[in-house]
Motif scaffolding. Structure first.
Motif, mmCIF file in Angstrom:
data_model
loop_
_atom_site.group_PDB
_atom_site.id
_atom_site.type_symbol
_atom_site.label_atom_id
_atom_site.label_comp_id
_atom_site.label_asym_id
_atom_site.label_seq_id
_atom_site.Cartn_x
_atom_site.Cartn_y
_atom_site.Cartn_z
ATOM 1 N N VAL A 73 27.443 15.402 18.577
ATOM 2 C CA VAL A 73 26.443 16.152 19.335
ATOM 3 C C VAL A 73 27.143 17.012 20.385
ATOM 4 N N VAL A 74 26.673 18.218 20.550
ATOM 5 C CA VAL A 74 27.234 19.138 21.539
ATOM 6 C C VAL A 74 26.988 18.602 22.942
ATOM 7 N N ALA A 75 27.965 18.777 23.823
ATOM 8 C CA ALA A 75 27.821 18.387 25.225
ATOM 9 C C ALA A 75 27.422 19.606 26.051
ATOM 10 N N ASN A 76 26.388 19.459 26.873
ATOM 11 C CA ASN A 76 25.986 20.530 27.778
ATOM 12 C C ASN A 76 26.999 20.684 28.908
ATOM 13 N N SER A 77 26.792 21.695 29.737
ATOM 14 C CA SER A 77 27.707 21.942 30.853
ATOM 15 C C SER A 77 27.713 20.792 31.851
ATOM 16 N N ASP A 78 26.625 20.018 31.908
ATOM 17 C CA ASP A 78 26.569 18.881 32.823
ATOM 18 C C ASP A 78 27.117 17.595 32.204
ATOM 19 N N GLY A 79 27.652 17.701 30.993
ATOM 20 C CA GLY A 79 28.240 16.546 30.341
ATOM 21 C C GLY A 79 27.265 15.698 29.552
ATOM 22 N N ARG A 80 25.992 16.048 29.561
ATOM 23 C CA ARG A 80 24.992 15.291 28.808
ATOM 24 C C ARG A 80 24.831 15.849 27.393
ATOM 25 N N PRO A 81 24.307 15.046 26.485
ATOM 26 C CA PRO A 81 24.093 15.530 25.116
ATOM 27 C C PRO A 81 23.068 16.673 25.082
ATOM 28 N N ASP A 82 23.317 17.622 24.194
ATOM 29 C CA ASP A 82 22.393 18.743 24.014
ATOM 30 C C ASP A 82 21.260 18.288 23.103
ATOM 31 N N CYS A 83 20.329 17.524 23.676
ATOM 32 C CA CYS A 83 19.178 16.988 22.951
ATOM 33 C C CYS A 83 17.922 17.261 23.767
ATOM 34 N N SER A 84 16.791 17.385 23.101
ATOM 35 C CA SER A 84 15.525 17.620 23.798
ATOM 36 C C SER A 84 14.391 16.975 23.024
ATOM 37 N N ALA A 85 13.417 16.460 23.775
ATOM 38 C CA ALA A 85 12.251 15.826 23.164
ATOM 39 C C ALA A 85 11.335 16.875 22.548
ATOM 40 N N HIS A 86 10.591 16.473 21.533
ATOM 41 C CA HIS A 86 9.611 17.369 20.925
ATOM 42 C C HIS A 86 8.510 17.665 21.935
ATOM 43 N N GLU A 87 7.943 18.853 21.831
ATOM 44 C CA GLU A 87 6.948 19.293 22.808
ATOM 45 C C GLU A 87 5.701 18.417 22.825
ATOM 46 N N ALA A 88 5.423 17.711 21.721
ATOM 47 C CA ALA A 88 4.235 16.856 21.668
ATOM 48 C C ALA A 88 4.470 15.478 22.276
ATOM 49 N N VAL A 89 5.708 15.181 22.659
ATOM 50 C CA VAL A 89 6.046 13.873 23.214
ATOM 51 C C VAL A 89 5.882 13.905 24.727
ATOM 52 N N SER A 90 4.990 13.070 25.250
ATOM 53 C CA SER A 90 4.736 13.044 26.690
ATOM 54 C C SER A 90 5.519 11.962 27.416
ATOM 55 N N THR A 91 5.991 10.951 26.683
ATOM 56 C CA THR A 91 6.806 9.914 27.314
ATOM 57 C C THR A 91 8.182 10.483 27.648
ATOM 58 N N PRO A 92 8.652 10.319 28.878
ATOM 59 C CA PRO A 92 9.958 10.888 29.255
ATOM 60 C C PRO A 92 11.083 10.297 28.413
ATOM 61 N N GLY A 93 12.008 11.170 28.010
ATOM 62 C CA GLY A 93 13.174 10.733 27.253
ATOM 63 C C GLY A 93 14.450 11.025 28.008
ATOM 64 N N GLN A 94 15.436 10.173 27.852
ATOM 65 C CA GLN A 94 16.746 10.359 28.459
ATOM 66 C C GLN A 94 17.804 10.353 27.355
ATOM 67 N N PHE A 95 18.854 11.165 27.526
ATOM 68 C CA PHE A 95 19.914 11.243 26.534
ATOM 69 C C PHE A 95 21.255 11.100 27.233
ATOM 70 N N VAL A 96 22.045 10.135 26.799
ATOM 71 C CA VAL A 96 23.357 9.903 27.407
ATOM 72 C C VAL A 96 24.370 9.586 26.314
ATOM 73 N N PHE A 97 25.627 10.010 26.557
ATOM 74 C CA PHE A 97 26.706 9.624 25.666
ATOM 75 C C PHE A 97 27.107 8.182 25.957
ATOM 76 N N TRP A 98 27.586 7.522 24.923
ATOM 77 C CA TRP A 98 27.967 6.121 25.012
ATOM 78 C C TRP A 98 29.286 5.938 24.275
ATOM 79 N N PRO A 99 30.176 5.070 24.698
ATOM 80 C CA PRO A 99 30.041 4.093 25.780
ATOM 81 C C PRO A 99 30.164 4.714 27.166
ATOM 82 N N VAL A 100 29.779 3.948 28.164
ATOM 83 C CA VAL A 100 29.822 4.428 29.543
ATOM 84 C C VAL A 100 31.264 4.792 29.905
ATOM 85 N N GLY A 101 31.414 5.971 30.518
ATOM 86 C CA GLY A 101 32.738 6.402 30.945
ATOM 87 C C GLY A 101 33.580 7.037 29.867
#
Length: 215
Positions: A73-101
């Motif tokens: 997965v592509v990394a954004n400029s802030d270091g997070r994964p370039d992923c996004s929730a579908h527009e119909a999804v109202s529950t907040p989603g978080q995306f992080v690379f793993w393992p920590v660090g």
């Protein structure tokens, strides 16, 4: 009196069974799609889910890439994964690379964790369908072939945090053989570069034809 106590016990048992049925029947399937592209391309990879019963309030999973040097997965400029929730999804989603660090530059980040958690637990906010999608990078040096994307640790919860059964289907990224058996491919997302290459090819071709005419 004994008969009343007996029926009382049976009534409680029946209530337990009735209350347990929705929990047993509720099932969530997380499904990673297939995608394909040439070496050097970036392609979308979508993840969907379907519920057998009421829609869940929370869903969690992780996408594991066995060869992050070639497909990840592509990394954004802030270091997070370039992923996004579908527009119909109202529950907040978080995306992080793993393992920590992990260090993305050193191909250590082989997993993307994606929890969708409804903190209120009051509404079934995740209707069946596409949950999110990520931008996947295919390295320019990637060999043509099939690169699995495993969905690991799927879990889900209904209203008020009641755990429901969750299962998963893995996805795959197909790296295609470039035309002619080799060479680099122009990323279709970089249209400006493609236009310049096309103009350059036309100019070179016109120059060659002009030289032949003068001869």
């Amino acid at each position: 009196m004994a008969r009343c106590r007996q029926w009382g016990r049976l009534g409680v048992a029946a209530m337990v069974v009735v209350l347990a049925v929705p929990r047993c029947l509720a099932q969530v399937l997380v499904d990673a799609a297939e995608t394909s592209g040439y070496p050097g391309w970036t392609v979308p990879l979508s993840v969907s889910h379907g519920a057998n019963g009421a829609a869940p309030s929370s869903v969690g999973l992780a996408l594991f890439f066995s060869d992050p040097r070639n497909v990840n997965v592509v990394a954004n400029s802030d270091g997070r994964p370039d992923c996004s929730a579908h527009e119909a999804v109202s529950t907040p989603g978080q995306f992080v690379f793993w393992p920590v660090g992990c260090r993305y530059e050193d191909d250590e980040c082989d997993t993307v964790r994606a929890p969708f958690v409804d903190l209120s637990g009051a509404q079934p906010n995740l209707p069946s369908g596409e949950l999110f999608r990520c931008t996947v990078r295919i390295a320019g040096s990637a060999s043509p072939g099939t690169y699995p994307v495993r969905v690991i640790d799927p879990d889900a919860a209904a209203q008020n945090g009641v755990t429901v059964t969750a299962s998963a289907d893995d996805g795959v990224v197909h790296v295609l053989q470039p035309p002619g058996g080799g060479g680099c491919m122009i990323d279709p997302t970089n249209r400006g570069t493609a236009v310049w290459f096309a103009l350059l090819a036309l100019l070179v071709g016109a120059g060659a034809r002009s030289a032949r005419t003068r001869r």
